[in-house]
Design a protein around this motif. Sequence first.
Motif, PDB file in Angstrom:
ATOM      1  N   THR A  93     -10.960  22.132 -56.020  1.00 19.05           N
ATOM      2  CA  THR A  93     -12.239  22.128 -55.313  1.00 19.05           C
ATOM      3  C   THR A  93     -13.295  21.372 -56.109  1.00 19.05           C
ATOM      4  O   THR A  93     -14.120  20.667 -55.545  1.00 19.05           O
ATOM      5  CB  THR A  93     -12.737  23.564 -55.053  1.00 19.05           C
TER       6      THR A  93
ATOM      7  N   VAL B 109      -7.013  27.252 -60.535  1.00 17.35           N
ATOM      8  CA  VAL B 109      -7.135  27.271 -59.079  1.00 17.35           C
ATOM      9  C   VAL B 109      -8.400  26.550 -58.630  1.00 17.35           C
ATOM     10  O   VAL B 109      -8.428  25.923 -57.578  1.00 17.35           O
ATOM     11  CB  VAL B 109      -7.116  28.731 -58.577  1.00 17.35           C
ATOM     12  N   ALA B 110      -9.454  26.628 -59.446  1.00 20.83           N
ATOM     13  CA  ALA B 110     -10.723  26.018 -59.039  1.00 20.83           C
ATOM     14  C   ALA B 110     -10.714  24.503 -59.187  1.00 20.83           C
ATOM     15  O   ALA B 110     -11.536  23.826 -58.577  1.00 20.83           O
ATOM     16  CB  ALA B 110     -11.867  26.617 -59.847  1.00 20.83           C
TER      17      ALA B 110
ATOM     18  N   THR C 122     -13.350  23.681 -49.521  1.00 24.63           N
ATOM     19  CA  THR C 122     -13.597  24.768 -50.469  1.00 24.63           C
ATOM     20  C   THR C 122     -13.391  26.123 -49.811  1.00 24.63           C
ATOM     21  O   THR C 122     -12.747  27.015 -50.366  1.00 24.63           O
ATOM     22  CB  THR C 122     -15.042  24.680 -50.994  1.00 24.63           C
ATOM     23  N   TRP C 123     -13.933  26.278 -48.624  1.00 22.46           N
ATOM     24  CA  TRP C 123     -13.835  27.589 -47.965  1.00 22.46           C
ATOM     25  C   TRP C 123     -12.410  27.917 -47.550  1.00 22.46           C
ATOM     26  O   TRP C 123     -11.937  29.028 -47.747  1.00 22.46           O
ATOM     27  CB  TRP C 123     -14.779  27.635 -46.760  1.00 22.46           C
TER      28      TRP C 123
ATOM     29  N   ASN D 289     -10.260  28.581 -50.627  1.00 21.49           N
ATOM     30  CA  ASN D 289     -10.542  29.826 -51.339  1.00 21.49           C
ATOM     31  C   ASN D 289     -10.337  31.071 -50.491  1.00 21.49           C
ATOM     32  O   ASN D 289     -10.435  32.178 -50.982  1.00 21.49           O
ATOM     33  CB  ASN D 289     -11.990  29.841 -51.853  1.00 21.49           C
TER      34      ASN D 289
ATOM     35  N   PHE E 110      -8.965  34.222 -48.639  1.00 19.27           N
ATOM     36  CA  PHE E 110      -7.814  35.099 -48.834  1.00 19.27           C
ATOM     37  C   PHE E 110      -7.647  36.064 -47.672  1.00 19.27           C
ATOM     38  O   PHE E 110      -6.568  36.578 -47.439  1.00 19.27           O
ATOM     39  CB  PHE E 110      -7.953  35.885 -50.131  1.00 19.27           C
ATOM     40  N   LEU E 111      -8.725  36.261 -46.910  1.00 20.02           N
ATOM     41  CA  LEU E 111      -8.673  37.317 -45.900  1.00 20.02           C
ATOM     42  C   LEU E 111      -7.703  37.002 -44.765  1.00 20.02           C
ATOM     43  O   LEU E 111      -6.849  37.813 -44.424  1.00 20.02           O
ATOM     44  CB  LEU E 111     -10.071  37.551 -45.335  1.00 20.02           C
TER      45      LEU E 111
ATOM     46  N   LEU F 102     -17.153  21.051 -48.061  1.00 16.89           N
ATOM     47  CA  LEU F 102     -17.443  22.482 -47.909  1.00 16.89           C
ATOM     48  C   LEU F 102     -16.277  23.205 -47.249  1.00 16.89           C
ATOM     49  O   LEU F 102     -15.844  24.262 -47.700  1.00 16.89           O
ATOM     50  CB  LEU F 102     -18.700  22.667 -47.047  1.00 16.89           C
TER      51      LEU F 102
ATOM     52  N   SER G 156      -3.475  34.180 -53.507  1.00 22.45           N
ATOM     53  CA  SER G 156      -2.567  35.277 -53.819  1.00 22.45           C
ATOM     54  C   SER G 156      -1.836  35.020 -55.128  1.00 22.45           C
ATOM     55  O   SER G 156      -1.352  35.952 -55.764  1.00 22.45           O
ATOM     56  CB  SER G 156      -1.575  35.483 -52.688  1.00 22.45           C
TER      57      SER G 156
END
Lengths: 442, 294, 327
Positions: free
Chosen positions: B272, B268-269, B222-223, B226, B228-229, B219, B245
């Motif tokens: 994961t 990109v996935a 994955t987080w 992924n 971006f913030l 988990l 990005s």
Amino acid sequence: MAQSSFSGSAGQYSGIGDAGHRMSRRTLLRATALGTGAVALPALLTACGSGPGGDSVTLGSNASDPVPKKAFADAFDAYEKTSKKKVKVNTVDHNSFQQNINRYLKGSPDDVFMWFAGYRMQFFAKKGLLTDISDLWPEFQGFSKALKDQSTGEDGKQYFVPYYYYPWAVFYRKSVFQQHGYEVPKTFDQYTALARRMRKDGLVPIAFGDKDGWPAMGTFDYLDMRANGYEFHLSLMRGKESWTDPRVKRVFDLWRGILPYHQQGANGRTWQEAAQSLARKQAGMTVLGLPHPGQQFTAADRADLDFFPFPEIDSRYGQEAVEAPVDGFLLAKKAKNKKGAKDLLKYLATPDAEERYLKSDPNNVAVNDRASTASYNALQKKAADLVSGARQISQFMDRDTRPDFAQTVMIPSIQRFINDPDDIDGLLKSIESQKKTLFAAE
Amino acid sequence: MTAPALPPRPRVRPGRLGLHAFLLTVSLAFLAPLLLAVYASLRPYEETAEHGYFSLPRHLSLDYYRQAFSDSGMSRYFANSLLIAVPGVLITLFLASFAAFALSRLRLRGATALLIVFTAGNLLPQQVIVTPLYVLFNRVPLPYWMSDSLTMYDSYWAVIVVHIGFQLGFCVFVLANYMRTLPMEILEAAVVDGAGVWTQYWRVTLPLCRPALAALGTLQFTWMYNDFLWALVFISTGDKLPITSALNNLRGQFFTDYNLLAAGSVLVALPTILVFFLLQRHFIAGLTLGAGKG
Amino acid sequence: MPSAIPRRARRRGPRRFTRRDLLVTGVLLGLPILLDLAVIWGPTLASVGLSFTSWDGIGDIEWVGGRNYHDLFTDYPPFWPAARNNLLWLAFLGLIATPFGLLLAVLLDRGVRFSRFYQSTLYMPVVLSLAIVGFIAQLILSRDQGALNAVLARDNPVDWLGDPDLNIWMILLAAGWRHTGYVMILYLAGLKSVDPSLKEAAAIDGAGARQTFFRVVLPTLRPVNVIVGVITVIEALRAFDIVYAVNQGRNGLELLSVLVTDNIIGEAARIGFGSAIAVVLLVVSLGFIVAYLVQEMRQGKVPGGDRETRRGKVPGKAQEKGEEERR
């Protein structure tokens, strides 16, 4: 299946499985070793590369997609070759760059960075985040007065080197106009009449998509500039006029009048889908910027694309104002290599620098009068004429006003208007009271 | 626990068929959007723009995958993401597992309060803490060998530290819950044998938590992968940005080729999904969150 | 047996730890606590402070008292729709997506064939990134090019994403799509560890499948329920990425977290005002979670209520522990 792993873990629960222990311990140790390595890695990686400062000029770029990225690279390459100096480009995607601009400028900005002309640039200048380049401007040649104004801060000094622009206009397909015998409308009444006729002919008169929030701003800007003139528009954008003013109300009334001729469901449609319906001859016209609709056309159809300036509403203002956002370069206050940066800016102001860029990215128009137009396609030539004939140049709503006002007030408000065009008074009251809060800070 | 955990293999009954029909329908409904996305990524933009996404193919190719990989400079960003996510996940799990161990097993005073502090810390919306952290990171100087910006801002350190701090709460919450299901007797026995805290944690408790750690690892990976913030806010050098990005690089200032973006997103996935498949067995066992263990 | 443990634990009291133990515990527990305080709670308190100021992130910070809150409640049109949408989100996830995930987990737990395939499929949406979720929404729901209109309403297209009365429901479906798989996996894990003899015993007592589930299985899933409950609240109140990917959270898709982002992260830089929205979100989240945890804690089965922790201090609890172990 899951069952086997379950009994496996159940065995461990009893805590006697010695082999299991050793196994997992080894795994963990290995993982830890890996972890330590991974932790040390960023340090090692950043340690490569040259020391702080250095000879080169760093340049912050927001052009991350292939076409403009390559076009800029061509221009910088040319500079590196003639000057024997290095330009280190730091590319961040357009959206992130824009979202981050405040933090970027306060943090560790590059020497030179890409930005837009107008209010936002002036705001940064006022906050002391930019280096004044008035000393370079006397040497620049080929920039009109309108451009110089757009490059000047509120203190009268220049901060900006303009590079290219892309005018907004009403786009259409020549073949559709020919087929139905339409004529390019000069006035708003003719425009409305044309829209009415298109509907009768089974076309969607005006393709329209505002899911992204910004495209409809172009229509507002033009309606306001045509009905109330550039001066009023700018002063409205700067927060100096009231949004409940009858002149603003008139703009929305005019818009409401032609809204039925716009494609329905605009808030759920991207501008690309809107432009797509123009390309597929389902729609007759659309208000967009020069780089937009062309990308939705196949190469063969692209020559069929044409535009006309947004029609006249009040003869006092005619069609003299053109919305043409200018992109260019700024010099950060925190720049480490100002001398090198100024040298680079001098080059970027030359016709040569612009020509090199436009060779690879024909979606824009050079700002420099002396740049050669020989390589322009018909649309670019027409766009260049449109802008050079303009009495005033506006940027775009989100560049001509405070970003918080554009982003958090105007986008939702325009979308609300599109959903419910009948409550103009309520809408304007709401905009005005939010505007007061935001502009009170100035 | 060696008894069959499941009821004996059932006879084929109409109920079973109905069950499979239901599960299959739901699975397909869940999968359909993804398949449609993959399908779109195989078709040129002009085609889907003209005929809509739900139409028969005229051209199918993997061109977009090649283009997405090269145009976005994906390999570099992929490495960046690993540089952030791998240490992030490992350190988070290490610190969280010890904290969970200490708070759930060592009978410390104030453990309850601390657990609430950790758990509640996980609830805060990320955006709340952005500005103060930005100001803070800008003021933390780092030597050049650690960060070429000479501050914590615009370095991987900032992103990693925030990831760790932010995810600690969740991991402590889950791991403490998990550890409580482990029989205390093992630990008691170790204490009688004279094991210190470290031994109790590292040699006795942690090996039993391997499934939970694997699950959380999946988990968390994955987080963090992924995210971006944090990177958007704390990194200003484009070359240091994570994989998310790279996807933004596939969008133009105005025009977005959504089919190209879909191809990029699929690429990109992949990591994961791979991690999920690799750890699925542990995962199912690992999120055994302490229901009656029998 | 168990009753001996607490006494021993208590007797050894303060001399339980050697100096090395104290050092290890101090460092390794201190570090995460320090990190949590420095990275999470410190900045949070700073944000609470900032919410009483006006700041553009560049110039000076100006104290404005409660003005941001006043403006927020009275003069910020997206605020109330956002608050309403967040609650709607919570209700939808809590009442529909979470129970649906539980249902799927229960069905899969009955030892069906291809269980791993179903698990993987249902979990897949959880690993997706922002970009692809936005694209998928466009793919299916776009008025002009989407698959849904192509199938359902070719001639009279429905504006799934643009109609502000409709789009939130579409987005909730997408959110449920991701949430269900997450919840399913959590429950599946929990169900795997329910002692099958319990179910058998119930079956022998003549309980039907439904009765067995509600009376026997669900109560033993209590720790999972706590985790899923907390996660559902977090997901609902922190919800952000789907709407942001679809239309930046506008036109009917407002959410509090998006408003915070618009004001703080973006170019707008209304940091004081954005912080005020964040504080509202914080208060609501904390309210929900603390109420939930406190209620659960009273039952003595959550980390906070930790029976082991209490066992050392409150001898009376030993009895309960003993009972649980026999079970």
